[in-house]
Design an enzyme around this catalytic site. Structure first.
Site, PDB file in Angstrom:
ATOM      1  N   GLY A  36      10.584  -2.232  -1.977  1.00 11.08           N
ATOM      2  CA  GLY A  36       9.466  -2.920  -1.365  1.00 11.08           C
ATOM      3  C   GLY A  36       9.920  -3.819  -0.239  1.00 11.08           C
ATOM      4  N   GLY A  66       1.835   4.399   2.715  1.00  4.39           N
ATOM      5  CA  GLY A  66       3.111   3.915   2.200  1.00  4.39           C
ATOM      6  C   GLY A  66       3.466   4.526   0.861  1.00  4.39           C
ATOM      7  CB  ALA A  67       6.767   5.363  -0.620  1.00  2.53           C
ATOM      8  CG  ASP A  68       3.953   0.414  -1.470  1.00  2.00           C
ATOM      9  OD1 ASP A  68       3.635   1.214  -0.564  1.00  2.00           O
ATOM     10  OD2 ASP A  68       3.794  -0.818  -1.356  1.00  2.00           O
ATOM     11  CG  ASP A 101       0.870  -2.780  -5.674  1.00  2.34           C
ATOM     12  OD1 ASP A 101       1.262  -3.724  -6.394  1.00  2.34           O
ATOM     13  OD2 ASP A 101       1.649  -1.996  -5.107  1.00  2.34           O
TER      14      ASP A 101
END
Length: 265
Positions: free
Chosen positions: A8, A115-117, A137
């Protein structure tokens, strides 16, 4: 065992999953470690830190048979690949690429910008909860994701994280003190001193923002929606609002375990 790494903007989370009884959602989270994000940190530096922690917890590097990472900090990707290949002899899976493609529809104007998250949260929530959802999140930024009953990502919202908001408030004023993020002691929203007034503004202001945005998203979706929350502050906010149906602080790294299981070895 699976080593899953979530990179992150503020922290990296290294999570160790036992996959002997089943992978994906069935994998058991055995250990979790956190380190500040620094794109300059080398693979060797990661190894010194991680191998010591594995030993302290009673694990050996040979226990790890699969590695996957997801990153929103491209500068860290090469060094994590070096860590995996040089110290574990494993070619890592990279979330969103190759065998670890997301596997769900990204129905927005610029799919590659997700985004990957955020993608991992969509994937994990679909696997673990399902149906129409809003996934929230709490990170450096707070993200709200709209997911339909087919598991497709339909868009969302990005807002400043509560700590980022507090940093801006303190950093741009001469006399306001640094305060810790917590629930106010009183239900009153009329503070009697400067610190209480700041805490009310930051905390209850953030709760009001979340409730308002989620209400607007629900109205726009027009169908019954479950609200899933993740991130370090999810539990704190869950104690002070009724908007969340499911709270899973580990949703993002569980998404990595699910993705690694689908990708295979």
């Amino acid at each position: 065992m699976l080593l899953a790494i979530d990179v992150g903007n503020t922290n990296l989370v290294f999570a160790l999953f036992d996959t002997s009884a089943g992978g994906g959602a069935a994998a058991q989270l055995k250990a979790r470690w956190r380190i500040a994000t620094d794109g300059r940190r080398t693979g060797d530096q990661y190894a010194v830190w991680l191998l010591q922690l594995l030993s302290i917890e009673g694990f050996d590097r040979s226990d790890i048979t699969q590695i996957i990472f997801a990153s929103v900090v491209p500068r860290a990707d090469h060094n994590l690949t070096v860590l995996a290949e040089q110290y574990f002899g494993i070619t890592p899976l990279i979330a969103g690429h190759g065998k670890a493609e997301w596997g769900f529809s990204i129905d927005v104007d610029q799919p590659s910008s997700l985004g990957a998250d955020r993608a991992l949260n969509v994937l994990a929530a679909t696997e673990l909860v399902g149906g129409d959802m809003i996934v929230v999140d709490f990170g450096t930024a707070t993200k709200f994701e709209a997911v339909d009953f087919n598991g497709a990502y339909k868009g969302g919202i990005i807002a400043p994280g509560i700590n980022l908001s507090l940093d801006a408030l303190v950093g741009k004023t001469a006399k306001l003190p640094r305060i810790a993020i917590r629930a106010p002691d009183s239900a009153s929203v009329i503070g009697r001193n400067t610190e209480d007034q700041m805490l009310i503004g930051v905390f209850w202001g953030y709760v009001a923002m979340m409730e308002g945005l989620i209400d607007r998203m629900k109205n726009e979706i027009g169908r019954p929606v479950k609200v899933v929350a993740t991130g370090g502050l999810a539990i704190l906010f869950d104690d002070n609002t009724r908007i969340f149906d499911v709270v899973d602080p580990d949703l993002t790294i569980r998404g990595l375990a699910i993705l690694a299981d689908r990708a295979g070895t």
